[in-house]
Design an enzyme around this catalytic site. Structure first.
Site, mmCIF file in Angstrom:
data_model
loop_
_atom_site.group_PDB
_atom_site.id
_atom_site.type_symbol
_atom_site.label_atom_id
_atom_site.label_comp_id
_atom_site.label_asym_id
_atom_site.label_seq_id
_atom_site.Cartn_x
_atom_site.Cartn_y
_atom_site.Cartn_z
ATOM 1 N N ILE A 179 -16.336 1.276 -4.825
ATOM 2 C CA ILE A 179 -15.450 0.169 -4.449
ATOM 3 C C ILE A 179 -14.580 0.573 -3.261
ATOM 4 O O ILE A 179 -14.376 -0.211 -2.329
ATOM 5 C CB ILE A 179 -14.596 -0.268 -5.647
ATOM 6 N N ASP B 244 -9.104 11.339 -1.786
ATOM 7 C CA ASP B 244 -9.849 11.457 -3.034
ATOM 8 C C ASP B 244 -10.045 12.940 -3.318
ATOM 9 O O ASP B 244 -10.427 13.695 -2.408
ATOM 10 C CB ASP B 244 -11.215 10.759 -2.904
ATOM 11 N N THR C 248 -6.174 -3.238 -7.087
ATOM 12 C CA THR C 248 -7.231 -3.988 -7.781
ATOM 13 C C THR C 248 -7.997 -3.066 -8.714
ATOM 14 O O THR C 248 -9.142 -3.346 -9.055
ATOM 15 C CB THR C 248 -8.197 -4.640 -6.764
ATOM 16 N N SER C 249 -7.355 -1.991 -9.133
ATOM 17 C CA SER C 249 -8.049 -0.973 -9.915
ATOM 18 C C SER C 249 -7.586 -0.943 -11.362
ATOM 19 O O SER C 249 -8.196 -1.557 -12.232
ATOM 20 C CB SER C 249 -7.864 0.390 -9.255
ATOM 21 N N ARG C 250 -6.496 -0.242 -11.651
ATOM 22 C CA ARG C 250 -5.940 -0.156 -13.001
ATOM 23 C C ARG C 250 -4.426 -0.348 -12.909
ATOM 24 O O ARG C 250 -3.759 0.262 -12.075
ATOM 25 C CB ARG C 250 -6.258 1.205 -13.645
ATOM 26 N N ASP D 246 -4.023 -7.257 -8.759
ATOM 27 C CA ASP D 246 -4.962 -8.000 -9.599
ATOM 28 C C ASP D 246 -4.953 -7.437 -11.013
ATOM 29 O O ASP D 246 -5.640 -7.939 -11.893
ATOM 30 C CB ASP D 246 -6.372 -7.919 -8.999
ATOM 31 N N GLU E 33 -0.892 -6.003 -19.003
ATOM 32 C CA GLU E 33 -1.639 -7.264 -18.875
ATOM 33 C C GLU E 33 -2.311 -7.712 -20.168
ATOM 34 O O GLU E 33 -2.713 -8.866 -20.294
ATOM 35 C CB GLU E 33 -2.703 -7.141 -17.786
ATOM 36 N N HIS F 47 -6.634 -10.343 -12.869
ATOM 37 C CA HIS F 47 -7.777 -9.462 -13.096
ATOM 38 C C HIS F 47 -9.102 -10.199 -12.846
ATOM 39 O O HIS F 47 -9.988 -10.218 -13.697
ATOM 40 C CB HIS F 47 -7.742 -8.898 -14.523
#
Length: 333
Positions: free
Chosen positions: A159, A178, A235-237, A261, A266, A298
């Protein structure tokens, strides 16, 4: 074989039924759909099932797994990439087969990431509401070009790579971070340490798994190290972000924009219609008061292509469990 599908929505039924009917050899599989989320008080819904199929906000801690094991359930099939809600050590101890869908249309999440960035940057959500009311004034809608900006991508998996490709296509200078960098990233941007990425990026986009080393990686300290006025996108966790710290950074104007997101709490909100309810989460409600914050529920994964891939890989994981074959998607400690 009977499988209990927890946290079922209408779209889950559509794509799982479609994948089930696609192959004759799957006709022995029976799907039992449950709208309830999997938790200790709903475990009994899996009575008589050989496996459970769970989603991101289902609970699979040791007590739940032990209760499932007592019912005769022997497999946990995650129809998502994340598995931080599964106690993997307890699952191994109990002899569970656990598998996930590690990658499904990475472009789906990457494109949603860019949709959030573009919407927040150019205020298209606010412009839409204005025009609907006959207000065509431009004051308060001023944006900026993405071309020439520096975008930091934290996490260079599939992603992250897809997001970096799009950002590069917009003419951004792309930085990446990373611990295990993808070799393909070299053609898209420059790998740097996290403090450098945060200090130099106009946009920071998170694409990391949730683990002990990444939980609240965006916190009071890291926010202070970001370029003042930058945009943060997740938009991950949800738990990658310390939300109260982000709210403080928004109030001080250290953080210029936030697009998410996902949200740490949540589970009690997302995937359901809460429009008639009083939302008691004060932290979430505070977030919603900022004009420079954009929240979606999400939906980054939610494309036809991604849903079909999730359903297909889920059935492939089931077939591995039934046949006893090795499974590339099996999760082990």
């Amino acid at each position: 074989m009977k499988i209990a599908i927890f946290s079922t929505q209408a779209y889950d039924r559509r794509f799982l039924d479609e994948a089930l009917a696609a192959r004759e050899e799957r006709r022995h599989i029976e799907l039992e759909y449950q709208e309830a989320a999997l938790a200790l008080h709903t475990v009994a819904l899996a009575q008589g099932c050989d496996a459970v199929c769970a989603f991101v906000n289902d609970r699979l801690d040791a007590p739940v797994l032990e209760a499932l094991h007592q019912l005769g359930v022997r497999a946990v099939l995650m129809r998502c990439a994340g598995f931080n809600n599964v106690d993997i050590e307890a699952a191994q101890r109990l002899g569970f087969f656990v598998a996930r869908v590690p990658a499904y249309s990475p472009e789906a999440v990457a494109e949603h990431t860019l949709a959030l960035i573009l919407t927040l940057n150019r205020n298209t959500h606010r412009a839409y509401a204005r025009v609907r009311e006959g207000n065509f004034a431009l004051d308060g809608l001023l944006g900026s070009n993405l071309h020439g900006k520096t975008a930091g991508v934290v996490g260079t998996g599939k992603i992250g790579l897809a997001t970096a490709r799009i950002l590069k296509g917009f003419g951004c200078r792309v930085l990446g971070h990373d611990p295990f960098p993808a070799p393909e990233f070299g053609a898209l941007g420059t790998m740097v340490d996290l403090p450098t990425l945060l200090a130099e990026s106009d946009i920071v986009s998170l694409h990391c798994p949730l683990m002990d080393t990444t939980r609240h990686m965006i916190n009071r300290h890291s926010l202070a190290g970001m370029k003042r006025g930058a945009m943060l996108v997740n938009t991950s966790r949800g738990a990658l972000i310390d939300t109260p710290a982000v709210i403080a950074a928004l109030k001080s104007r250290q953080l210029g924009f936030l697009a998410i997101d996902v949200y740490e709490q949540e589970g009690s909100l997302f995937f359901h219609d809460r429009s008639g309810d009083i939302i008691e989460d004060d932290v979430f409600q505070r977030l919603m008061t900022f004009p420079n914050v954009l929240v979606t529920g999400h939906q980054g994964f939610f494309t036809v292509e991604a849903m079909r891939e999730i359903a297909e890989v889920t059935f492939e994981n089931i077939e591995c469990f039934v046949s006893g074959q090795s499974c590339a998607n099996e999760v082990v400690p």
